[in-house]
Motif scaffolding. Sequence first.
Motif, PDB file in Angstrom:
ATOM      1  N   ILE A 196       0.834  -1.206   0.000  1.00 20.82           N
ATOM      2  CA  ILE A 196       0.000   0.000   0.000  1.00 20.82           C
ATOM      3  C   ILE A 196       0.862   1.247   0.000  1.00 20.82           C
ATOM      4  O   ILE A 196       2.062   1.222   0.300  1.00 20.82           O
ATOM      5  N   ALA A 197       0.212   2.358  -0.318  1.00 23.71           N
ATOM      6  CA  ALA A 197       0.831   3.680  -0.214  1.00 23.71           C
ATOM      7  C   ALA A 197      -0.259   4.682   0.131  1.00 23.71           C
ATOM      8  O   ALA A 197      -1.416   4.510  -0.258  1.00 23.71           O
ATOM      9  N   VAL A 198       0.102   5.703   0.882  1.00 21.76           N
ATOM     10  CA  VAL A 198      -0.795   6.816   1.168  1.00 21.76           C
ATOM     11  C   VAL A 198      -0.108   8.086   0.678  1.00 21.76           C
ATOM     12  O   VAL A 198       1.028   8.365   1.062  1.00 21.76           O
ATOM     13  N   LEU A 199      -0.802   8.841  -0.172  1.00 18.68           N
ATOM     14  CA  LEU A 199      -0.215  10.011  -0.829  1.00 18.68           C
ATOM     15  C   LEU A 199      -1.187  11.183  -0.742  1.00 18.68           C
ATOM     16  O   LEU A 199      -2.405  10.985  -0.825  1.00 18.68           O
ATOM     17  N   ASP A 200      -0.651  12.385  -0.614  1.00 13.28           N
ATOM     18  CA  ASP A 200      -1.523  13.568  -0.645  1.00 13.28           C
ATOM     19  C   ASP A 200      -0.938  14.691  -1.496  1.00 13.28           C
ATOM     20  O   ASP A 200      -1.380  15.837  -1.422  1.00 13.28           O
ATOM     21  N   GLY A 201       0.065  14.392  -2.311  1.00 12.10           N
ATOM     22  CA  GLY A 201       0.667  15.404  -3.163  1.00 12.10           C
ATOM     23  C   GLY A 201       1.919  16.022  -2.585  1.00 12.10           C
ATOM     24  O   GLY A 201       2.670  16.683  -3.299  1.00 12.10           O
ATOM     25  N   ARG A 202       2.158  15.814  -1.270  1.00 14.38           N
ATOM     26  CA  ARG A 202       3.394  16.332  -0.685  1.00 14.38           C
ATOM     27  C   ARG A 202       4.017  15.337   0.295  1.00 14.38           C
ATOM     28  O   ARG A 202       5.216  15.386   0.556  1.00 14.38           O
TER      29      ARG A 202
END
Length: 564
Positions: A228-234
């Motif tokens: 998995i990965a969690v990303l928010d643009g930064r």
Amino acid sequence: MAYEIETRDGVARLRQARELFLTDRKLPEDLPAWLSEAWRRSCFAELDVTRDHVPAVPVSLETPLVRAATPVLAKLAGDLAGLGAALVLGDRHARVVGCWADEEAVGAHLARIGTRLGTDLSERSTGTNGISHVLDTGGPFVVGGPEHLFELYQNTVCAGAPVTDPVTRKVIGAVAVVCELDAPLRVLHAITTTATGAIERELVHAASAHEHRLLEAYLRAGPGRYPIAVLDGRTRLVSDAAAALLRPRDIDTLESYAIEAARDGTLPTTELILDDGVKVHLHPAIPGDSGAVLVVVDPPQPRAERRRARLSLFADAGLSGSSPAWRSLERSVARASTRPMLLLGEPGVGKADVARAVLGDPVVLDAADDDSWLAEVRETLARPAVLLCHVERLRRSLAARLAALLAEEHSARVIATLTTGSHSACAEVLRTGWSPVEILVPSLRERTADIPELARRFGGGVHLTQDARVTLQRHDWPGNLAELKAVMASAGAEAGGPTVSARHLPGRLRSTPAHPRLTELEKVERSAISDALLTANGNRVQAATLLGIGRATLYRKLRRYGLE
């Protein structure tokens, strides 16, 4: 004698220089370079400096910047009572998202200069000012009195300083102290830097809380059980299992979906197949936060790899794309097999490039509305592949004859391109008389995930920093690929090296709002305006007459729809 707003003589010299420029478009040789350049830009943009109002646009007050700045600037405004100064907060687009004035006279001054929530202080709207200049340069600055070209600001000083995001290190807004021209200017710098420092400390606390929620979402998803990965643009949280399956380029692509979700309020897709056949599933990571994306990765399956191999035609031709819109185009082209095609799309989307990828090395004919062109088409139908560009140029009668010719028995594989919104009658004639497979080539604003890779390719393989990628992906690209190529050529020259950051991109991408997403009704209106301009051969006065609207209305809509 210097051009200084701190002295009477300096202000007088500036007023004379401004009057000379507005009257004769001449600039004194000793005028500061930044001011000469700013005035020239306003002249080029045809800024109406005598306008007695400043436009305002809807703005969101539910942003980290506004939440962090409000308590700081509200308290500071009370502390400034008696100084004759107001505090103004601008977002990254130079739109006012906060005003604080504890004195009636100061509030009246803001009203006189049209400064209120939503006021557009971008250079394109009001010329150079203390907020737009700070956002463009990234440093503190004071603009006062006749340094402004805009008439309303002749007795106003605006001292601004940038607010920097503590996580991304990007400028996300500006704080300005606004007062009348006779204010103590040296004090203003200290006020703005104190304010921005306090705001940035508030942002640190807020960022820490947000990152804590991201970490909670990541742990809740089970990084030990799933890739998995969690990303928010930064911020990127990627499990070891996901890192083994995803390349850095894949992470950039997935991050672009988080940026797109934050911009549009919803995920553009819930499932995606990456270049190596890896399938990923996208979900909101945090309830109520559309900009944080949870990515669950499936191991690549042989079937998915074979499927991708069948769709490698565009990649082999040097065309980049992993967005849902581009994948859909690939599937449509593959389904069409060897049938004739009519490729439709906005100007600059790459219709001819797609056609060449399909045809290999075709004979290319640009449409011309005369009988000799039709005779040339007849001759080329003896060749294996033919590309007919810009068939929207044909009048209805010639389009009907072309359709009949293409429908006859011949050995050529034929693809035609037609610019949407330019001549719908021609499309209808070809549709009924020739019966090609119609395929829409997506606009660049529908391909957010593809923009970083396209930008790197157009920039000769330059490295894009995170802030550059985000800036490019948030722009609406009314000129499509042609505009992106021009932007990257300019950015490469500005950078002078292998790395392009946001500060190397044109100011209009950094300090003006992107063109908003259009409703279906607005899309119809944009198409009608494009059609009228084509019919009028670009004559805007004639186009306004054909549309039944005034010239001022037409110019406003041209800016609104990115058709200038």
